[in-house]
Design a protein around this motif. Structure first.
Motif, PDB file in Angstrom:
ATOM      1  N   GLN A 181       0.673  -1.302   0.055  1.00 19.67           N
ATOM      2  CA  GLN A 181       0.094   0.064  -0.116  1.00 19.67           C
ATOM      3  C   GLN A 181       0.752   1.180  -0.132  1.00 19.67           C
ATOM      4  O   GLN A 181       0.654   2.253  -0.755  1.00 19.67           O
ATOM      5  N   ILE A 182       1.858   1.377   0.840  1.00 17.13           N
ATOM      6  CA  ILE A 182       2.802   2.525   0.990  1.00 17.13           C
ATOM      7  C   ILE A 182       3.450   2.743  -0.337  1.00 17.13           C
ATOM      8  O   ILE A 182       3.636   3.667  -1.055  1.00 17.13           O
ATOM      9  N   LEU A 183       4.005   1.550  -1.002  1.00 17.63           N
ATOM     10  CA  LEU A 183       4.819   1.582  -2.443  1.00 17.63           C
ATOM     11  C   LEU A 183       4.038   2.162  -3.184  1.00 17.63           C
ATOM     12  O   LEU A 183       4.491   3.161  -4.215  1.00 17.63           O
ATOM     13  N   ARG A 184       2.801   1.652  -3.427  1.00 20.48           N
ATOM     14  CA  ARG A 184       1.658   1.947  -4.642  1.00 20.48           C
ATOM     15  C   ARG A 184       1.368   3.463  -4.155  1.00 20.48           C
ATOM     16  O   ARG A 184       1.028   4.404  -5.117  1.00 20.48           O
ATOM     17  N   ARG A 185       1.041   4.064  -2.970  1.00 16.89           N
ATOM     18  CA  ARG A 185       0.557   5.329  -2.730  1.00 16.89           C
ATOM     19  C   ARG A 185       1.767   6.372  -3.029  1.00 16.89           C
ATOM     20  O   ARG A 185       1.248   7.266  -3.376  1.00 16.89           O
TER      21      ARG A 185
ATOM     22  N   GLN B 261       6.505   9.430  -6.623  1.00 16.45           N
ATOM     23  CA  GLN B 261       7.494  10.499  -5.898  1.00 16.45           C
ATOM     24  C   GLN B 261       8.570   9.555  -5.543  1.00 16.45           C
ATOM     25  O   GLN B 261       9.580  10.079  -5.646  1.00 16.45           O
ATOM     26  N   THR B 262       8.397   8.302  -5.397  1.00 16.88           N
ATOM     27  CA  THR B 262       9.394   7.336  -4.811  1.00 16.88           C
ATOM     28  C   THR B 262      10.470   7.209  -6.270  1.00 16.88           C
ATOM     29  O   THR B 262      11.574   7.147  -6.146  1.00 16.88           O
ATOM     30  N   VAL B 263       9.718   6.946  -7.357  1.00 21.57           N
ATOM     31  CA  VAL B 263      10.392   6.848  -8.701  1.00 21.57           C
ATOM     32  C   VAL B 263      11.388   8.113  -8.855  1.00 21.57           C
ATOM     33  O   VAL B 263      12.437   8.095  -9.405  1.00 21.57           O
ATOM     34  N   THR B 264      10.440   9.116  -8.783  1.00 20.19           N
ATOM     35  CA  THR B 264      11.252  10.727  -9.048  1.00 20.19           C
ATOM     36  C   THR B 264      12.542  10.580  -8.241  1.00 20.19           C
ATOM     37  O   THR B 264      13.793  10.814  -8.795  1.00 20.19           O
ATOM     38  N   ARG B 265      12.383  10.179  -6.751  1.00 15.02           N
ATOM     39  CA  ARG B 265      13.540  10.507  -5.870  1.00 15.02           C
ATOM     40  C   ARG B 265      14.516   9.675  -6.185  1.00 15.02           C
ATOM     41  O   ARG B 265      15.731   9.537  -6.197  1.00 15.02           O
ATOM     42  N   ILE B 266      14.159   8.196  -6.584  1.00 14.61           N
ATOM     43  CA  ILE B 266      15.198   7.262  -7.101  1.00 14.61           C
ATOM     44  C   ILE B 266      15.862   7.729  -8.209  1.00 14.61           C
ATOM     45  O   ILE B 266      17.355   7.666  -8.353  1.00 14.61           O
TER      46      ILE B 266
ATOM     47  N   LEU C  23      10.148  -0.771  -9.785  1.00 15.47           N
ATOM     48  CA  LEU C  23       9.213  -0.604  -8.487  1.00 15.47           C
ATOM     49  C   LEU C  23       8.064  -1.596  -8.818  1.00 15.47           C
ATOM     50  O   LEU C  23       7.387  -2.189  -7.852  1.00 15.47           O
ATOM     51  N   ASN C  24       7.441  -1.559 -10.155  1.00 12.79           N
ATOM     52  CA  ASN C  24       6.314  -2.368 -10.294  1.00 12.79           C
ATOM     53  C   ASN C  24       6.740  -3.963 -10.053  1.00 12.79           C
ATOM     54  O   ASN C  24       5.989  -4.844  -9.563  1.00 12.79           O
TER      55      ASN C  24
END
Length: 168
Positions: free
Chosen positions: A10-14, A18-23, A51-52
């Motif tokens: 849930q956290i990763l999908r939510r 933003q996570t992809v951009t930061r990575i 990430l997917n």
């Protein structure tokens, strides 16, 4: 799926975009490396796929798909000239960003620790598979080079024999 994996998913999908951009931003700062010269859009495609893959592995409790992907990735990165150290730095950067995403989730401490542990388990699995596959590819290349050197030595040796016979 257990509660920890469910919350982590849930956290990763939510926080996916933003996570992809930061990575991607982190990867472009790895110097010197191939990652610093890749355009941001290409990084985005790669990291979204990565990430997917992690999300799907969590959802299906399927480490085999992660291992298969990492084995293929090792072959691709080896052929592209990436060093093992370079890819390991990238995996470190990705893991750090994932940990920060999890830590910022606002979940109770015990749940965060459990999710960090689960993410660590996945990353160790991926790292190990990548390293084993990369090393196997490197050993294969070294074996082929040794055979080529041997063939070249035989060729040169035979040529010298022919040259000395022609002089006589």
């Amino acid at each position: 799926m257990n509660r920890t994996k469910e919350k982590l998913l849930q956290i990763l999908r939510r926080n996916f975009d933003q996570t992809v951009t930061r990575i991607c931003n982190r990867l472009q700062k790895i110097r010197p490396s191939h990652y610093e010269i890749i355009d941001f859009e290409r990084h985005q495609e790669r990291e979204e796929e990565f990430l997917n893959l992690i999300c799907n592995a969590l959802e299906k409790d399927d480490l085999d798909s992660l291992k298969k992907y990492m084995a293929e990735l090792a072959n691709i990165r080896h052929n592209e000239g990436y060093t093992l150290e370079e890819v390991q730095k990238a995996l470190d950067a990705i893991e750090e960003e994932l940990w920060q995403t999890i830590s910022r989730s606002g979940e109770p401490c015990e749940e965060i620790v459990a999710m960090l542990h689960e993410m660590n388990r996945l990353m160790v699995c991926m790292r190990n598979q990548f390293a084993v596959s990369y090393a196997a590819k490197q050993v294969d290349v070294q074996k082929r080079m040794a055979r080529l050197k041997e063939r070249f030595f035989i060729y040169r040796h035979d040529r010298k024999d022919l040259e000395s016979q022609n002089r006589e």
